[in-house]
Structures are given as C-alpha cells and as structure tokens.
Design a protein around this motif. Structure first.
Motif, PDB file in Angstrom:
ATOM      1  N   TYR A   1       6.107  11.633 -10.014  1.00 26.18           N
ATOM      2  CA  TYR A   1       6.271  12.966 -10.417  1.00 26.18           C
ATOM      3  C   TYR A   1       7.788  13.394 -10.552  1.00 26.18           C
ATOM      4  CZ  TYR A   1       1.976  13.579  -7.716  1.00 26.18           C
ATOM      5  OH  TYR A   1       0.664  13.810  -7.134  1.00 26.18           O
ATOM      6  N   THR A   2       8.758  12.395 -10.105  1.00 23.68           N
ATOM      7  CA  THR A   2      10.198  12.781 -10.368  1.00 23.68           C
ATOM      8  C   THR A   2      10.442  12.437 -11.677  1.00 23.68           C
ATOM      9  OG1 THR A   2      10.703  12.137  -8.133  1.00 23.68           O
ATOM     10  CG2 THR A   2      12.439  12.168  -9.864  1.00 23.68           C
ATOM     11  N   GLN A   3       9.831  11.378 -12.434  1.00 26.56           N
ATOM     12  CA  GLN A   3      10.388  11.002 -13.744  1.00 26.56           C
ATOM     13  C   GLN A   3       9.365  11.982 -14.688  1.00 26.56           C
ATOM     14  OE1 GLN A   3       8.383   6.884 -13.859  1.00 26.56           O
ATOM     15  NE2 GLN A   3       9.994   6.113 -12.614  1.00 26.56           N
ATOM     16  N   GLU A   4       8.114  12.387 -14.319  1.00 27.37           N
ATOM     17  CA  GLU A   4       7.730  13.395 -15.369  1.00 27.37           C
ATOM     18  C   GLU A   4       8.185  14.771 -14.956  1.00 27.37           C
ATOM     19  OE1 GLU A   4       5.607  12.595 -17.577  1.00 27.37           O
ATOM     20  OE2 GLU A   4       6.027  10.561 -17.431  1.00 27.37           O
TER      21      GLU A   4
ATOM     22  N   ILE B   1       2.202   5.891  -2.360  1.00 25.03           N
ATOM     23  CA  ILE B   1       3.163   6.993  -1.766  1.00 25.03           C
ATOM     24  C   ILE B   1       4.205   7.076  -2.826  1.00 25.03           C
ATOM     25  CG2 ILE B   1       4.106   8.185  -0.143  1.00 25.03           C
ATOM     26  CD1 ILE B   1       2.273   7.099   1.884  1.00 25.03           C
ATOM     27  N   VAL B   2       4.953   5.943  -2.571  1.00 29.72           N
ATOM     28  CA  VAL B   2       6.323   5.834  -3.392  1.00 29.72           C
ATOM     29  C   VAL B   2       6.043   5.871  -4.783  1.00 29.72           C
ATOM     30  CG1 VAL B   2       8.441   4.373  -3.573  1.00 29.72           C
ATOM     31  CG2 VAL B   2       7.358   4.641  -1.239  1.00 29.72           C
ATOM     32  N   ALA B   3       5.224   5.274  -5.184  1.00 29.16           N
ATOM     33  CA  ALA B   3       5.059   5.087  -6.781  1.00 29.16           C
ATOM     34  C   ALA B   3       4.654   6.524  -7.304  1.00 29.16           C
ATOM     35  CB  ALA B   3       3.950   3.944  -7.209  1.00 29.16           C
TER      36      ALA B   3
ATOM     37  N   PHE C   1       0.642  -1.168   0.062  1.00 31.32           N
ATOM     38  CA  PHE C   1      -0.046   0.146   0.047  1.00 31.32           C
ATOM     39  C   PHE C   1       0.837   1.274  -0.034  1.00 31.32           C
ATOM     40  CE2 PHE C   1      -2.007   3.212   2.663  1.00 31.32           C
ATOM     41  CZ  PHE C   1      -2.985   3.764   1.849  1.00 31.32           C
ATOM     42  N   HIS C   2       1.981   1.199   0.856  1.00 35.91           N
ATOM     43  CA  HIS C   2       2.774   2.266   0.916  1.00 35.91           C
ATOM     44  C   HIS C   2       3.188   2.621  -0.367  1.00 35.91           C
ATOM     45  CE1 HIS C   2       6.045   5.067   2.356  1.00 35.91           C
ATOM     46  NE2 HIS C   2       6.651   4.327   1.815  1.00 35.91           N
TER      47      HIS C   2
END
Length: 782
Positions: free
Chosen positions: A371-374, A364-366, A359-360
């Motif tokens: 956001y970082t990749q895009e 959250i992590v994904a 779930f985390h």
C-alpha cells in the motif's frame, strides 16, 4: 466437489486449500507452498496427509510415479520411524518434513521428493515419564515373527536395558504384529528390496542389543561392555566384530582427557573431585549413547533416501507444490507435566515462531508495504499492536546473532551493548571449559533479562535455577523450560560420526551398500537429526536456497555447531517458502488433551475450551489478518495483466488494437465501462487493487461473457456441421429414391415373357462379342 472449482465457490475445507494451490499453480506456473501451523495434537500431520492424497488423486501422475497407495505407504513408514506418544499427543510428529510435488506442463505429477529436518533422536535414549520411544522399536521387539526374531537374535526373552521400557502386554504384542505386517507391505509397495529392508532391521536390532550390553569401566580405567554377549550380537548384526565395535564406540571416549572445543565429555579423568570412576562411567555411557544416536539417524536417513528413490523420475517439470509439516507447538505444562520443556521442544517451538513470523510478514507487513509503495490510502487497523510480544521479538530472543567477536563475560553492561539470542549463547557456553547449565541460564538473563514490568517481559525467571519461561505466541502461550542437560545436547559426541564409518565399513554387503549409497556425501548431523539430501542426490529440486544457506556466511563457519544448525535449517526452509506463493493452514486445538482422544475420552464431553481457542486465534493473528483482508484491498494485479484479462468486458470500440504506451490510463479507461463501484477498487502506481469480492465479481462477469462467446461460437460451428450433414442427407435421399423407383419398375416387368427371353439371350450375345474381340486382338498382334 472441489476439482475445477474457484476459491470462493468451495466450502471451507482442507481440500479447498489444496485445490486453490493447485489452481494457482496451473494458472501462474509458479511454485506454491502449503504450511501447517498449530499446537501439538491439533491435526497438522493428519491434514498434511489429506492434502497430499487430494493432490495425487486430482492431478494424476506420469507413469504412476506417485500413486495414492505409494503415498499411504510413505506416510505409514514415516509414522513408524518418526512418530511417538507424548504428553500432548498420542501420535506426535517428532521431525520436520518438506514434501515436494513437481508437476509437468499438463498439470500431472511427474516427480516427488521429501526432505526431513530436526529429527528428535534423543527420544531413542531418554524420554519424559509416561512417554514412548518411536513406534518402529515396538514393532521390532514385539511384532516380528519367530523366524525373523531368531535371525536378529531377538528370540530370547527381552532383557532389562538402558533405553527401552519392558515388558509388553499381550494386547500390545498382537497390535504390534499387525503393524509389522503393514510395515513390510509398505516397504514392498515402495520397491525396497529384501536385502535393503534386512539392513534397516539389522541396525535397529543392534540398537536394542547395545542397550542391553551397557557399559562398564575396567580396573585399569578402560571402557568395556557390561554384557559381552549382547555386544557380540550387536556386532554380528552390524557386520563387524566386538573388538572393532568397541573401538568405534570407546576410542574417542578414552581420549576424552585431551581438551577439545566441542567435546561431549564435560569432566576429564584428572578431575580433582576424586570421582574418577564415576566420571569414566559417565563418559563411557555418553559414548554409547552417541553411537546409538548415530545409528538411528543413519537408519532414518536411509529410509528417506529409499522413499525418494521410489517416487523420483527424470521427467521434466515446470512448477512445484511444497507441503510443510512440523511438530506442533509444545507446552507440556498444559497437560500437567511440571518438569519443564526440553531443548527439542524449544527447537520445535522455534520453527513454529518462525513460521508465524512468516505468516505475519506475508499477510500483514507485505500488504501494508505494498500500500505504501503504490500510494494507496488505507485507514484500517491491520493488526493489534503488541510489539513487546510480537513474533519478531520472540525470534530475536532465540536466534539473535552476536554483533561483535566472541566474548564471554557476565558484565551487566553487556545487555546494552551486544545482546545475543538463546541459541548463540548456548553455542558459546558449549565452547568454553568449565561452563554449566546454570551459567548458561545466568548469561541468558544477562543478555535478555526480564523487564521490570513482567507483563511485557518475554523472558521470566522462576523459583528454580534451571527453569525459565518464554512468552510464546504473542504472550498467549507461556512455556516453562528446563535447561538441565542442554549443554550436553549441544556438544557433539565423537562416536556420533563414528556410527557413519561403522556402517560404511560393515562386512555385510547389504548394510555397507545401502548406507554408502543413501549417504550420498557428507551429511550435516545436527541436534535435531540428519538433513537428508542436503548434499546428496535426494535434495529437493527447488530447494537450492537450503543448500546455499549451509555453504555460505555464518552457516559455513558454524557448520559443526550443533545448536546453531537448528537456526540454519529453519533459515533454509523459510527462504525456500518465500520463493513460492504461500497458503497457511492454522490448526486449532479444541482442548488441551484433544491429541490424546484415542487413549482417553475428552473432558467436558468434547466441548470447546473457549479460553484455549481464543488464545490460539489471538496468538496466530488470524483475526488481524481477517480484519485487514476485510478493510483493505487484498486482491491486486498489474495494469497490463488487468487489461489483458478483462478487456473483453469493455465495448468493442473502446478496446485497443495497437500497442498501449500508458497501461494505467488504458486500465482506467477500461474500468469505467465495467459494472463496478468506484469504492471497490484503488489505482496504484503500477497495480490496481480490489476489495474482497470485487475481483470475484469481475471474474464472474468475464466468465459470463466468455461463456456467451463460446456458446455462440459453438452454435455457429454446430450450424455449419448441421447444414453440411443436411446436404449429405439430401444426396442420399435422391439416390435412395432413384433406387426405389428402379426396383418398383423391375417388380412390374420381371414376369413378362419378353423380359425373360431378353434375360436368356443377352448372355449368348456376350459370348459372340467375346469371340469377335479375340479375333480383333489376334489381327492387331499380327
């Protein structure tokens, strides 16, 4: 109320989750998963049944392969064979189940199947005080009618035995009798033949007779039954004789003096302590217990295979919805039990931690990685940082693999070199001779000892040598564990596998046929139970990753390692869930004793235990996920998908009729013509991101535009049909007027004398005409 609705149009309800998963499955044609998390007694299994019932009722089935009645029968049988009363819950699930609903192209259920994992078989043998064994044994011993009791040698008064508490109260007998009738009806509903059901009851009855038979050691040091008559009844029910039964159970036990790497017998007959007879008696009982575990595990295996046979079909499917139910988080100390949690409780808590970690990572992590990749700027605080108590740290404490070869040492420097998880340490201790539960706990603290600052330590010591505390659920739920008997649990008894051979070689055709057919090949027997359908025909169609996990890598090497199979099973389940779109349901326990509400009234008149609820919400990271969902851009889609879906909102002149080369520029141009605030979306490298509610606003605009277009199209169609119908009515009107005009003229002239004469003369003229035609015909023939 929920069928056909969108996610934001539905109230918060368990049916809304099922409808959302079903709608996503239809629109995207991708597999969906619904995962339940929470403590024991919080209602996971209850909602599990509601989700399946809703999907079955809403989607419909092909050829009635899975009906609501069948589904109720399945859940009832699984409850009888896999549920029991515990300190935390009066109807606790003691196994993990993955129920797969496979849908065809029209969205109907075309096939279904289920797999079970980590069955708590030890509950048949021993249980904590004030806890019960599985419900099916109470049905068998107290609910069966007199005719069947005589058939299964249960007509005599129940005797003291090793595994079951006796006697029963009169009200318990009446209650069990009703449930026995219900169980028989459920088997009939699933199409289970009478001979197959008799085979199941025979094996279960033999378990009781084996518990009465007991074990003893003869003067010559050989193992034997303490009650030969009870052993004879058990052998008759299993389709063998007492000599063969004793050979299956005790042959491996008598050879316990031969050292084996994973022997169930911890002390050889040549023990220098002098307790030869006591050691042999202990070995004999362990052999009997291994046979009982194997028999019950095979019976549960057969039941699941019969269920899969009843709900499977050869229809072609497109996508699936997986529904996962697991035993709830176990913390016996919360309800006053101070002897500590068992190894089975650790296994169930471990899978809850793995699901919480999933779930985390998924919520959250994904999202942060995307956001970082895009290259999306996100300034919100998605989670409350507490790395010391994170789900990943707890999981590593339990299942972190070794990085080097197998080395057993007590060197303190090992903590800095090669730390290992609890399961791997337990597996190593089970291999080395002379190890004990105390040495296991010692090595556990050597590898994962508590920090100097106890506030940030995942593992804490207690005053008892075999007790330790793990800070589960991000430190909000510390659980006291008792390691007594853990090494014994991780060592496989030889008679455990002998139970499979005993059932296959049975002289009773119904028993051998049922268990050979349902076995379907080698079954992985683990500390938690049988992995039903792992290598057989009843495996999930879309769970190939589970089978692959058992065939490759460390799992293939450690296939016979009982405690590590827990990790490999959970790895397979998590890998299967990752391949689908996840829907999580967090079940909150309002009070510590809420799971026992049908046995005793809840404390404080049913009010919420606010600290308990707060700790569950904090440990499950629901607030963190909600905060990130509110501050970030949770909804996103590719530029091509965005243009294809929302291009109709733009003016006609700005739409692209030719192939688009730059999708991002086309989407940027398109969104400028839409009624949406620029702060509500962000443009990434390959996707467009929306804040909560922004995509819903566009969907509503699109629905309005589609509705207007469809209404106008319907108006055109109805207008054309109406005009066509009007033209038809005009022709009918002219015809009717012509008929009416002729009728009116006829009513005027029908009383004229000349009209009457004409009516009489015309038939006569026709006669002469006929004669003239005959004469012409004759001349033409001549």
């Amino acid at each position: 109320m929920f069928r056909g609705c969108k996610r934001d149009d539905m109230p918060p309800h368990i049916y809304a989750v099922a409808q959302s998963a079903y709608r996503n499955m239809l629109t995207s044609r991708t597999d969906q998963s619904i995962v339940f998390l929470g403590r024991s007694g919080s209602g996971k299994s209850f909602n599990f049944g509601h989700v399946l019932s809703y999907l079955c009722h809403t989607a419909g089935t092909v050829n009635r392969v899975l009906t609501v009645e069948k589904l109720r029968a399945i859940t009832t049988l699984l409850e009888y064979f896999g549920h029991s009363r515990t300190t935390l819950n009066s109807n606790a699930t003691r196994f993990t189940v993955v129920f797969s609903l496979d849908f065809d192209h029209s969205g109907q259920i075309a096939n279904a199947s289920l797999q079970t994992f980590m069955l708590d078989r030890e509950r048949v043998l021993r249980r904590p005080e004030d806890e019960a064994t599985y419900k099916v044994f109470y049905l068998l011993l107290a609910g069966m009618d007199d005719r069947l009791k005589k058939e299964y040698y249960l007509d005599a008064p129940l005797k003291p035995n090793l595994f079951f508490g006796l006697p029963f109260r009169p009200e318990d007998v009446q209650h069990a009798n009703l449930h026995w009738i219900k169980a028989q009806g459920c088997l009939d509903m699933l199409g289970v033949k009478e001979e197959e059901s008799k085979a199941l009851w025979s094996v279960l009855a033999s378990i009781y007779h084996l518990s009465v038979a007991g074990v003893d050691v003869s003067a010559g040091g050989r193992f034997q039954f303490a009650d030969p008559q009870a052993a004879q009844r058990a052998a008759a029910l299993l389709g063998t004789n007492m000599e063969e039964l004793a050979r299956y159970i005790f042959q491996s036990g008598e050879n316990a003096s031969i050292p084996t790497t994973r022997s169930t017998f911890r002390t050889s007959p040549t023990d220098k302590s002098g307790n030869f007879t006591e050691t042999k008696a202990c070995d004999a009982r362990e052999a009997l217990e291994g046979m009982v575990l194997g028999l019950y595990g095979e019976t549960f295996n057969a039941l699941v295979s019969l269920v899969n046979r009843a709900v499977s079909s050869s229809s072609r499917t497109v996508s699936s919805i997986l529904v996962l139910d697991t035993p709830g988080f176990q913390n016996p100390a919360s309800c006053g039990r101070t002897d500590g949690a068992s190894f089975d409780d650790l296994c169930h808590n471990y899978i809850q931690e793995r699901l919480q970690l999933l779930f985390h990572e998924n919520t959250i992590v994904a999202q942060q990685d995307k956001y970082t990749q895009e290259h999306i700027e996100y300034n919100g605080d998605g989670e409350s940082h507490c790395d010391a108590f994170s789900a990943a740290a707890i999981v590593n404490l339990i299942d972190k693999p070794m990085q080097q070869g197998l080395v057993r040492t007590s060197n303190l420097d090992l903590r800095n070199a090669d730390q290992r998880g609890l399961l791997w340490l337990l597996d190593e201790e089970g291999i080395f001779p002379g190890s004990s539960d105390e040495s296991f706990v010692e090595r556990l603290f050597i590898h994962n000892g508590e920090d100097q600052n106890r506030r940030t330590s995942l593992l804490n010591k207690t005053h008892h040598a075999l007790h330790f505390v793990i800070q589960h659920m991000r430190g909000t739920n510390p659980v006291l564990y008792n390691a007594h008997g853990w090494l014994k649990s991780c060592r496989q008894s030889p008679s455990l596998r002998a139970a499979v051979l005993l059932l296959h070689d049975s002289h009773k055709e119904n028993i051998s046929k049922l268990f050979v057919t349902c076995h379907g090949g080698p079954v992985s027997m683990t500390v938690g139970g049988f992995v039903v359908g792992m290598d057989g025909t009843s495996s999930l169609r879309r769970a190939s990753s589970i089978r692959r996990t058992y065939a490759t890598g460390t799992a293939g090497i450690k296939r016979k390692s009982i405690c590590l199979q827990v990790k490999f099973q959970v790895d397979g389940i998590v890998e299967t869930l990752r391949r689908s779109r996840l829907h999580f349901v967090h079940c909150i326990l309002p009070q510590h004793d809420s799971g026992l509400c049908d046995l005793k009234p809840m404390a404080n008149d049913g009010e919420l235990n606010v600290p308990l609820v707060r700790s569950q919400i904090r440990g499950s990271q629901v607030i963190d996920a909600a905060r990130m969902n509110k501050q970030g851009f949770p909804d996103h889609m590719s530029y091509s998908e965005f243009r294809r879906r929302f291009e109709l909102l733009a003016p006609t002149e700005s739409r692209h009729s030719s192939p688009v080369l730059d999708e991002k520029k086309a989407a940027e141009t398109l969104i400028e013509h839409m009624d949406i605030d620029k702060t509500q979306y962000k443009l990434g490298l390959s996707q467009i991101f929306f804040r909560t509610g922004a995509l819903l606003q566009l969907e509503e605009q699109r629905d309005d535009r589609l509705q207007d277009t469809i209404v106008r199209f319907q108006a055109l169609c109805r207008g054309r049909l109406a005009r066509k119908h009007l033209a038809k009515l005009k022709v009918q009107d002219v015809a009717i007027r012509c008929i009416q005009r002729n009728v009116r003229k006829f009513t005027v002239i029908r009383s004229w004398p000349w009209w009457r004469l004409l009516v009489k003369v015309l038939p006569l003229l026709n006669v002469h005409r006929t004669e003239e035609e005959l004469r012409r015909d004759r001349k033409s023939v001549v």
